[in-house]
Write an enzyme that holds these catalytic residues in place. Structure first.
Site, PDB file in Angstrom:
ATOM      1  N   THR A  12       0.829  -1.206   0.000  1.00  0.00           N
ATOM      2  CA  THR A  12       0.000   0.000   0.000  1.00  0.00           C
ATOM      3  C   THR A  12       0.863   1.255   0.000  1.00  0.00           C
ATOM      4  O   THR A  12       0.387   2.347   0.278  1.00  0.00           O
ATOM      5  CB  THR A  12      -0.919   0.018   1.239  1.00  0.00           C
ATOM      6  OG1 THR A  12      -0.099  -0.130   2.412  1.00  0.00           O
ATOM      7  CG2 THR A  12      -1.925  -1.112   1.205  1.00  0.00           C
ATOM      8  N   ALA A 252       7.287   6.142   8.834  1.00  0.00           N
ATOM      9  CA  ALA A 252       5.956   5.769   8.371  1.00  0.00           C
ATOM     10  C   ALA A 252       5.873   6.032   6.883  1.00  0.00           C
ATOM     11  O   ALA A 252       6.778   6.644   6.298  1.00  0.00           O
ATOM     12  CB  ALA A 252       4.903   6.571   9.116  1.00  0.00           C
ATOM     13  N   LYS A 253       4.780   5.581   6.311  1.00  0.00           N
ATOM     14  CA  LYS A 253       4.648   5.709   4.862  1.00  0.00           C
ATOM     15  C   LYS A 253       4.657   7.166   4.412  1.00  0.00           C
ATOM     16  O   LYS A 253       4.966   7.466   3.282  1.00  0.00           O
ATOM     17  CB  LYS A 253       3.394   4.982   4.377  1.00  0.00           C
ATOM     18  CG  LYS A 253       3.632   3.477   4.406  1.00  0.00           C
ATOM     19  CD  LYS A 253       2.628   2.617   3.720  1.00  0.00           C
ATOM     20  CE  LYS A 253       3.161   1.177   3.697  1.00  0.00           C
ATOM     21  NZ  LYS A 253       2.155   0.173   3.951  1.00  0.00           N
ATOM     22  N   ARG A 254       4.362   8.087   5.342  1.00  0.00           N
ATOM     23  CA  ARG A 254       4.350   9.503   4.942  1.00  0.00           C
ATOM     24  C   ARG A 254       5.768  10.048   4.708  1.00  0.00           C
ATOM     25  O   ARG A 254       5.934  11.081   4.072  1.00  0.00           O
ATOM     26  CB  ARG A 254       3.638  10.342   6.011  1.00  0.00           C
ATOM     27  CG  ARG A 254       4.319  10.265   7.342  1.00  0.00           C
ATOM     28  CD  ARG A 254       3.655  11.088   8.437  1.00  0.00           C
ATOM     29  NE  ARG A 254       4.362  10.852   9.679  1.00  0.00           N
ATOM     30  CZ  ARG A 254       4.052   9.915  10.550  1.00  0.00           C
ATOM     31  NH1 ARG A 254       2.999   9.159  10.343  1.00  0.00           N
ATOM     32  NH2 ARG A 254       4.770   9.715  11.640  1.00  0.00           N
ATOM     33  N   ASP A 255       6.799   9.361   5.237  1.00  0.00           N
ATOM     34  CA  ASP A 255       8.170   9.860   5.082  1.00  0.00           C
ATOM     35  C   ASP A 255       8.718   9.512   3.707  1.00  0.00           C
ATOM     36  O   ASP A 255       9.561   8.635   3.561  1.00  0.00           O
ATOM     37  CB  ASP A 255       9.098   9.253   6.147  1.00  0.00           C
ATOM     38  CG  ASP A 255       8.629   9.595   7.547  1.00  0.00           C
ATOM     39  OD1 ASP A 255       8.250  10.748   7.768  1.00  0.00           O
ATOM     40  OD2 ASP A 255       8.650   8.692   8.389  1.00  0.00           O
TER      41      ASP A 255
END
Ligand code: GLU
Length: 280
Positions: A12, A252-255
Site C-alpha cells: 500500500t 511511516a509511509k508519509r516519510d
C-alpha cells in the site's frame, strides 16, 4: 521443525527504513538458524494495494540483498481459503454476522478516542433474515463468549515472546484476547480481515518465528486465540524495536524521502543502511 520466519508487507506504499529494519532482522535470523525466509504479500485490501507497490517490494528487498522462497504467497489469490475457514468457524457457532456500519459503531466517540472494543451478539433469526433479504452488507465477528466456552476459558492461551512488547513484555505471556473485543474476522468488503489471514498463512507456511515490529505486539494476543480455535501451532514471537528518525518519530509511509527507492536513488548503499541500523 525447521526455523522459518517471514516478512509480510502490505503493498500500500513504498517500503521505508522501518520496513528494511524489519525485513533484515527477520532475514538475518533465518540465516543464523539456517532456516527459511518467507516473503508474503498481504494484499487483501484491494482498494489500497497496488501492483506497482508490490513490484517495488521485490525490487527493494533484492537491492537490500534478501533472498526469499518461491513462489511468493499473495493473499488476494487465496480468498476462498479464508472464506472456508470462516465457514468452519460459523458451523461451530464461533462467529456471527454484524451489520453495523462504521458510523453506528462510532456513535458517542470523540474523533481522537480509539474505538472501544466491541462486544455484540447475533441478531435474532428473523431480523437477520430480513436484513439479508434487503441485501445489507455484514462482517463476520468472532464471538469472545463462544470462543471462551469452546476453549474452557483463555487461561491456557500463552505465547513465548523472545523480543519485547512496547512495555517491555517478554518471556511467557498470558494472551488477553478479550481486550480487543469481538474482532472482525471477515470485513464487509473483502470477506476476510488481517488477523485471520495472517494466522492461517503462518500456519500454512509453517512459520516457527514471527519477527515483526512492536507495533504488532497486541495482535499476538488475538492471533494466539485464533491459533487455538483453528488448531494451528503457535509460533514464537520476536517483536523488535521500531526504528525512529532523527526527530524521534518512527518511520511511516508519509516519510517519502526515507523510502528505500529514494535512498537508493540518492546513492545510499545497503551496507550503509545496515550500519546505521546497527545490523551488521
Ligand atoms: N501486513 C502487516 C503490515 O504490513 C504485517 C503483518 C504481520 O507481520 O503480522 O503491517
Amino acid at each position: 521443525m525447521t526455523f522459518a520466519t517471514r516478512f509480510a508487507p502490505s503493498p500500500t506504499g513504498y517500503l521505508h527504513r522501518g520496513h528494511a529494519f524489519s525485513a533484515l532482522t527477520a532475514f538475518d535470523a533465518a540465516r543464523k538458524s539456517q532456516g527459511r525466509f518467507v516473503l508474503r504479500i498481504e494484499d487483501i485490501d484491494a482498494t489500497r494495494s497496488r501492483p506497482e507497490y508490490e513490484a517495488a517490494i521485490f525490487e527493494d528487498l533484492a537491492w537490500l540483498g534478501l533472498e526469499w522462497e518461491q513462489p511468493v504467497r499473495r493473499q488476494s489469490e487465496h480468498l476462498a481459503d479464508y472464506q472456508a475457514a470462516i465457514e468452519g468457524l460459523r458451523e461451530r457457532g464461533l462467529v456471527y454476522r454484524c451489520f453495523r456500519t462504521r458510523k453506528e459503531l462510532d456513535i458517542g466517540r470523540a474523533p481522537h478516542e480509539p474505538a472501544a472494543p466491541f462486544v455484540g451478539a447475533p441478531l435474532s433469526a428473523d431480523e437477520e433474515a430480513a436484513r439479508l433479504e434487503r441485501g445489507e452488507a455484514f462482517a463476520w465477528r468472532l464471538s469472545l463468549e463462544a470462543a471462551r466456552e469452546a476453549l474452557g476459558g483463555f487461561r491456557g492461551l500463552t505465547f513465548v515472546e523472545e523480543g519485547a512488547g512496547p512495555n517491555g513484555e517478554t518471556g511467557v505471556i498470558q494472551a488477553r484476547p478479550e481486550l480487543a473485543g469481538d474482532i472482525v474476522l471477515a470485513r464487509k468488503d473483502v470477506g476476510v480481515a488481517y488477523h485471520l489471514a495472517v494466522v492461517l498463512d503462518d500456519g500454512l507456511q509453517a512459520v516457527t518465528h514471527v519477527i515483526r515490529g512492536q507495533d504488532l505486539f497486541e495482535a499476538a494476543h488475538i492471533q494466539r486465540l485464533l491459533q487455538a480455535l483453528l488448531s494451528l501451532p503457535t509460533p514464537i514471537y520476536r517483536h523488535h524495536r521500531l526504528l525512529t528518525g532523527p526527530d524521534g518519530r518512527r518511520y511511516a509511509k508519509r516519510d517519502k524521502a526515507q523510502t528505500l527507492r529514494e535512498l537508493r536513488a540518492a546513492g545510499v548503499a545497503p551496507g550503509q543502511l545496515r550500519a546505521e541500523m546497527d545490523l551488521t
